[in-house]
Design a protein around this motif. Sequence first.
Motif, short mmCIF file in Angstrom:
data_model
loop_
_atom_site.label_atom_id
_atom_site.label_comp_id
_atom_site.label_asym_id
_atom_site.label_seq_id
_atom_site.Cartn_x
_atom_site.Cartn_y
_atom_site.Cartn_z
N PHE A 52 -88.96 11.76 -6.56
CA PHE A 52 -87.66 12.05 -7.18
C PHE A 52 -86.49 11.65 -6.29
O PHE A 52 -85.47 11.17 -6.78
N LYS A 53 -86.63 11.86 -4.99
CA LYS A 53 -85.51 11.57 -4.07
C LYS A 53 -85.07 10.12 -4.18
O LYS A 53 -83.86 9.82 -4.29
N GLY A 54 -86.02 9.21 -4.18
CA GLY A 54 -85.69 7.79 -4.28
C GLY A 54 -85.05 7.44 -5.62
O GLY A 54 -84.09 6.66 -5.68
N ILE A 55 -85.57 8.03 -6.69
CA ILE A 55 -85.03 7.77 -8.03
C ILE A 55 -83.61 8.30 -8.13
O ILE A 55 -82.70 7.61 -8.62
N LEU A 56 -83.40 9.54 -7.65
CA LEU A 56 -82.07 10.14 -7.72
C LEU A 56 -81.08 9.41 -6.82
O LEU A 56 -79.88 9.36 -7.14
N SER A 57 -81.55 8.83 -5.74
CA SER A 57 -80.67 8.02 -4.89
C SER A 57 -80.16 6.81 -5.67
O SER A 57 -78.99 6.44 -5.59
N ASP A 58 -81.06 6.20 -6.44
CA ASP A 58 -80.66 5.06 -7.27
C ASP A 58 -79.69 5.49 -8.37
O ASP A 58 -78.73 4.78 -8.69
N VAL A 59 -79.95 6.66 -8.97
CA VAL A 59 -79.06 7.17 -10.03
C VAL A 59 -77.67 7.41 -9.47
O VAL A 59 -76.66 7.00 -10.06
N ARG A 60 -77.58 8.08 -8.34
CA ARG A 60 -76.29 8.36 -7.70
C ARG A 60 -75.58 7.06 -7.31
O ARG A 60 -74.36 6.91 -7.50
N SER A 61 -76.33 6.12 -6.76
CA SER A 61 -75.75 4.82 -6.39
C SER A 61 -75.19 4.09 -7.60
O SER A 61 -74.11 3.50 -7.55
N MET A 62 -75.91 4.17 -8.71
CA MET A 62 -75.46 3.52 -9.94
C MET A 62 -74.20 4.20 -10.47
O MET A 62 -73.26 3.54 -10.94
N GLN A 63 -74.16 5.53 -10.40
CA GLN A 63 -72.98 6.25 -10.84
C GLN A 63 -71.75 5.83 -10.03
O GLN A 63 -70.69 5.54 -10.61
N GLU A 64 -71.88 5.75 -8.73
CA GLU A 64 -70.77 5.34 -7.90
C GLU A 64 -70.36 3.90 -8.17
O GLU A 64 -69.18 3.55 -8.15
N ALA A 65 -71.36 3.05 -8.45
CA ALA A 65 -71.07 1.64 -8.75
C ALA A 65 -70.22 1.50 -10.01
O ALA A 65 -69.39 0.58 -10.11
N ILE A 66 -70.40 2.41 -10.97
CA ILE A 66 -69.61 2.38 -12.20
C ILE A 66 -68.13 2.54 -11.87
O ILE A 66 -67.28 1.76 -12.33
N TYR A 67 -67.79 3.54 -11.06
CA TYR A 67 -66.39 3.80 -10.73
C TYR A 67 -65.81 2.69 -9.86
O TYR A 67 -64.64 2.32 -9.99
N LYS A 68 -66.63 2.15 -8.97
CA LYS A 68 -66.15 1.05 -8.12
C LYS A 68 -65.87 -0.20 -8.96
O LYS A 68 -64.90 -0.92 -8.71
N LYS A 69 -66.72 -0.43 -9.96
CA LYS A 69 -66.49 -1.59 -10.83
C LYS A 69 -65.26 -1.38 -11.71
O LYS A 69 -64.49 -2.32 -11.93
N ILE A 70 -65.04 -0.16 -12.20
CA ILE A 70 -63.82 0.12 -12.96
C ILE A 70 -62.60 -0.11 -12.08
O ILE A 70 -61.59 -0.67 -12.53
N ASN A 71 -62.68 0.28 -10.82
CA ASN A 71 -61.58 0.07 -9.88
C ASN A 71 -61.25 -1.42 -9.75
O ASN A 71 -60.08 -1.80 -9.67
N GLN A 72 -62.26 -2.27 -9.78
CA GLN A 72 -62.03 -3.72 -9.69
C GLN A 72 -61.37 -4.26 -10.96
O GLN A 72 -60.54 -5.16 -10.89
N LYS A 73 -61.71 -3.65 -12.11
CA LYS A 73 -61.22 -4.16 -13.39
C LYS A 73 -59.90 -3.51 -13.82
O LYS A 73 -59.08 -4.15 -14.47
#
Length: 293
Positions: free
Chosen positions: A173-194
């Motif tokens: 679970f730890k590895g999966i949740l790390s990917d989930v959290r990373s993806m969530q943060e990537a969403i906001y970072k990509k919105i910041n670029q756009k």
Amino acid sequence: MNNILIIDDQKEFVDAFLTKMNAKSINVAAARSFEGLKKEMPKLYHKIAVVILDIKCLINDNQEVENEDFIGTAITYLDQNYPKFPRIILTGDDESFTGFQRFYKHEEVFLKGQEDDLFTRIKWYCDNSENLRIKRDYQDIFEIFEQNLMDSTQEIQMLNILKNLNEKDSSKFKGILSDVRSMQEAIYKKINQKNKTIVPDIMFKPNGMIDWNKLMKHLIGKSSETNCVKQRIPDNSAYKNQTIFNFSDSLYWSCGQYIHTTPAGSYMISSYALKSLIYNLLELLIWAKQYLK
């Protein structure tokens, strides 16, 4: 998933095709008409990597003469009932090959007799069948990547997350949740670029990390207290409603709790919680579409 379906009424060709595919450890189901296609697809679509259609074939099993309406009828059926399901068209003559490509520019067409190229393509579909299935099942998510609204590296990460949707081994679970959290943060970072109005630069710390609480307050708008109950009262600058706010906040802190430490009481969430957090992420992606364009 080394399984495919071929629709072709020429028995000699199908027998030779089956022999070659079996030698490559690819299992083949076969039918000889549109009637056979309609019979086999409901049983096999979740087990096969690609369907192969002869350009001229029978409509019904009891016919003997090939019908030129077969390919248009078959394509329409597949588009209506199995959208985006991989398919390959076969033809035995150059004239049909050229004419078909002129009117169906997005179809993959191969000439019989050029099996090496055909087998290479079939192998690609077999090797990538799980990813293709996930993309069909979550079309509203993966159109984000098809439209280049997010990066290809994030598409790969999203595929890996969904491959683990039904994971029951809590040690993973730890590895999966790390990917989930990373993806969530990537969403906001990509919105910041756009769109820096939605996610301004000031929502990030000097080290590039998101200032989470600050960002969440910005996205949901003003807050006030009424009758001793704290309520969120969105104003014109609010970009999230309460539900999306709750999903996102819960996702962020719940993932963080299991990524960084073992929670008090040593309670480990079950596969149900893992799945709910992944679904929260999918909803957040759907919300984000409007700001990624």
